[in-house]
Design an enzyme around this catalytic site. Structure first.
Site, short mmCIF file in Angstrom:
data_model
loop_
_atom_site.label_atom_id
_atom_site.label_comp_id
_atom_site.label_asym_id
_atom_site.label_seq_id
_atom_site.Cartn_x
_atom_site.Cartn_y
_atom_site.Cartn_z
N HIS A 128 0.77 -1.06 -0.07
CA HIS A 128 -0.10 0.23 0.08
C HIS A 128 0.87 1.19 0.11
O HIS A 128 1.38 1.40 1.01
CB HIS A 128 -0.88 -0.10 1.12
CG HIS A 128 -2.03 -1.12 1.37
ND1 HIS A 128 -2.97 -1.18 1.04
CD2 HIS A 128 -1.38 -2.42 1.94
CE1 HIS A 128 -3.57 -2.41 1.18
NE2 HIS A 128 -2.67 -3.13 1.78
N PHE A 129 0.99 2.00 -1.15
CA PHE A 129 2.02 3.12 -1.16
C PHE A 129 1.30 4.40 -1.02
O PHE A 129 1.80 5.34 -1.24
CB PHE A 129 2.63 2.70 -2.35
CG PHE A 129 3.89 2.07 -2.59
CD1 PHE A 129 4.22 1.41 -1.40
CD2 PHE A 129 4.82 1.83 -3.80
CE1 PHE A 129 5.38 0.36 -1.34
CE2 PHE A 129 5.83 1.13 -3.60
CZ PHE A 129 6.15 0.28 -2.63
N ARG A 130 -0.12 4.25 -0.91
CA ARG A 130 -0.90 5.41 -0.31
C ARG A 130 -1.26 6.45 -1.22
O ARG A 130 -1.82 7.43 -0.87
CB ARG A 130 -0.27 6.10 1.04
CG ARG A 130 0.25 4.84 2.12
CD ARG A 130 -1.17 4.33 2.52
NE ARG A 130 -1.07 3.68 3.70
CZ ARG A 130 -1.78 2.64 4.34
NH1 ARG A 130 -2.89 2.37 3.67
NH2 ARG A 130 -1.48 1.98 5.61
N ASN A 183 -7.14 0.18 -2.27
CA ASN A 183 -7.83 0.97 -1.29
C ASN A 183 -7.10 2.37 -1.28
O ASN A 183 -6.82 2.58 0.20
CB ASN A 183 -7.95 0.22 -0.08
CG ASN A 183 -6.64 -0.24 0.88
OD1 ASN A 183 -5.78 -0.51 -0.20
ND2 ASN A 183 -6.64 -0.48 1.85
N HIS A 224 -8.37 -10.61 1.04
CA HIS A 224 -8.12 -10.35 2.47
C HIS A 224 -9.42 -11.06 3.01
O HIS A 224 -10.40 -10.63 2.91
CB HIS A 224 -8.13 -8.81 2.61
CG HIS A 224 -8.19 -8.36 4.17
ND1 HIS A 224 -7.00 -7.47 4.54
CD2 HIS A 224 -8.40 -8.78 5.21
CE1 HIS A 224 -7.21 -7.25 5.99
NE2 HIS A 224 -7.97 -7.89 6.17
N ASP A 226 2.89 -6.82 2.73
CA ASP A 226 1.59 -5.78 3.05
C ASP A 226 2.16 -4.60 3.74
O ASP A 226 1.51 -3.94 4.59
CB ASP A 226 0.87 -6.50 3.98
CG ASP A 226 -0.68 -5.90 4.20
OD1 ASP A 226 -0.92 -5.09 3.19
OD2 ASP A 226 -1.36 -6.26 5.09
#
Length: 444
Positions: A61-63, A93, A177, A308
């Site tokens: 998740h690199f945001r 997400n 997930h 993750d």
């Protein structure tokens, strides 16, 4: 583009460890073994260090977009390269969520001029985008991510008809997930009834419980078996879940399993020392669960090891347990944690390479990467197993600026990372030049 003669390497590749020189030219591995003399190439003497195919991290998740105060493609890809990861598959997400063709294209547009590592992106599932999933561009998405548990925004997919539709018709790998939300909410209500707003971090594995994980992962496996789906269950955490998966090579498997480095490295005894810095979903669980995961890696029940990676700011993590977000920054130290298991005799370096490079390339059908082969892209990590990494003496390259491994000394060191034949990291120094490329897939 610079050519490189890598001399005196100990190559770890396709189940073998052997001494060899490697010539890199034109971004690819031109020669493996034999005489690699090239008068136009720059020599690097690896002096017996391990030369590995770079890690392909299939869950980060690199945001970006939407949470750039936590991290972004530029900062987190640099942290990845400093840790020997040369390619990553990034999650949907964010804001806006990657649940439309336009949002997927936007991520590629963002990464192309800024990512130091190679990149791929998941398409996200919701309760109402089944038709978009059926038509997803299989050249642009690595897989479809399904949150069968609590998640950001509307990305919890809990409608039975939608789940049936996804498992029946998704054209790509379904990556899940798996945590059962009703179970989690009931556990949280019990904890709040006992502790009020002062729920301690030690309650996290009781709230995000083994029961919640198994109830959801067993549902995913049953759906995949019924529909013949290609299912990949992410970040497994419990001994009981291991019975859902078969042992043996990844080739030919329709249902595969992943473990993450922090669940292999930590257990619930670390909640006291680390506090919210160990808060992640699914939770880190018992020593028995941790040992079962390690055993499953060795017996090829776990097919892939990933991170993750999910950074949050220091201020966010310092909030009370009930308010602190779940997630850890992990890409910079992932390979180092796995070498610790090798040093302890719990797995071999050949198994580490299989789970972090070969298997992800096979699973996602990534073209010409994940192996040290002549003609393949030169995505390589050099690990010196005789050196040490004192974490507190090194810069943290993730934007959040912290790591759960503070105070650790790892008994190995990443000395070089090559991405597409470019020397992206050497002797503690990053080259701040975007050199990553969009991953391509060998799909019909």
């Amino acid at each position: 583009m610079t050519s490189w003669n890598l001399r005196n390497a100990v190559v770890v590749n396709e189940g073998r460890t052997f001494e060899a020189d490697v010539l890199i030219a034109g971004g690819r591995i031109e020669r493996l073994g034999g005489t690699t003399t090239d008068p136009n190439a720059t020599d690097i003497d690896l002096d017996g260090a391990w030369l590995l195919p770079g890690m392909i991290d299939d869950q980060v998740h690199f945001r970006e977009p939407g949470f750039e105060h936590k991290g972004n493609i530029a900062t987190e890809s640099r942290a990845a390269v400093a840790g020997g990861t040369t390619s990553y598959l990034e999650m949907p997400n964010c804001v806006p969520q990657t649940v439309t063709p336009e949002a997927l294209l936007d991520k590629h547009t963002r990464a192309a001029p800024r990512s130091i590592a190679n990149y791929g992106f998941y398409f996200g599932a919701t309760n109402d985008n089944l038709e978009a999933i059926k038509r997803v561009d299989i050249t642009k998405a690595c897989g479809v991510k399904v949150f069968m548990g609590a998640s950001t925004g509307n990305m919890l997919v809990d409608d039975p008809d939608t789940l049936e539709g996804i498992f029946a018709s998704c054209p790509l790998v379904i990556a899940t997930h798996c945590e059962d939300t009703p179970t989690i909410l009931a556990n949280e209500a019990r904890a709040r009834a006992e502790f009020g707003d002062a729920v301690p971090i030690e309650q996290h594995p009781a709230i995000r419980s083994a029961e919640a994980c198994y109830k959801s992962s067993s549902l995913a496996v049953s759906l995949a078996r019924r529909h013949g789906s290609r299912l990949h269950v992410l970040h497994l955490t419990t001994a009981r879940e291991m019975d859902l998966f078969e042992t043996g090579p990844i080739d030919g498997k329709r249902i595969t399993a992943e473990a993450c480095v922090h669940h292999l490295f930590f257990n619930d005894s670390w909640y006291g020392p680390l506090g919210n810095d160990l808060k992640c979903n699914p939770s880190v669980k018992t020593r028995a669960d941790q040992l079962a995961l390690r055993h499953a890696v060795v017996e090829d029940r776990i097919d892939v090891i990933a991170t993750d990676h999910a950074p949050h700011t220091r201020e966010e993590k310092d909030a009370p347990y009930v308010d602190a977000p779940a997630g850890l920054p992990l890409v910079q130290h992932a390979l180092l944690t796995l070498v610790e298991h090798v040093k302890a005799g719990e797995m071999t370096i050949e198994q580490v390479v299989q789970k972090t490079a070969h298997a992800p390339a096979t699973l996602f059908e990534i073209a010409e990467r994940g192996y040290i082969r002549e003609g393949y892209f030169a995505d390589l990590a050099v690990v010196d197993p005789g050196a040490h990494t004192v974490v507190d003496e090194e810069p943290v390259h993730a934007k959040c600026g912290w790591t759960p491994f503070r105070g650790f000394t790892f008994r190995s060191r990443i000395t070089h990372t090559f991405v597409n034949g470019n020397l992206a990291y050497a002797d503690g120094q990053l080259r701040d030049v975007p050199m990553g490329a969009a991953l391509e897939f060998s799909r019909d």
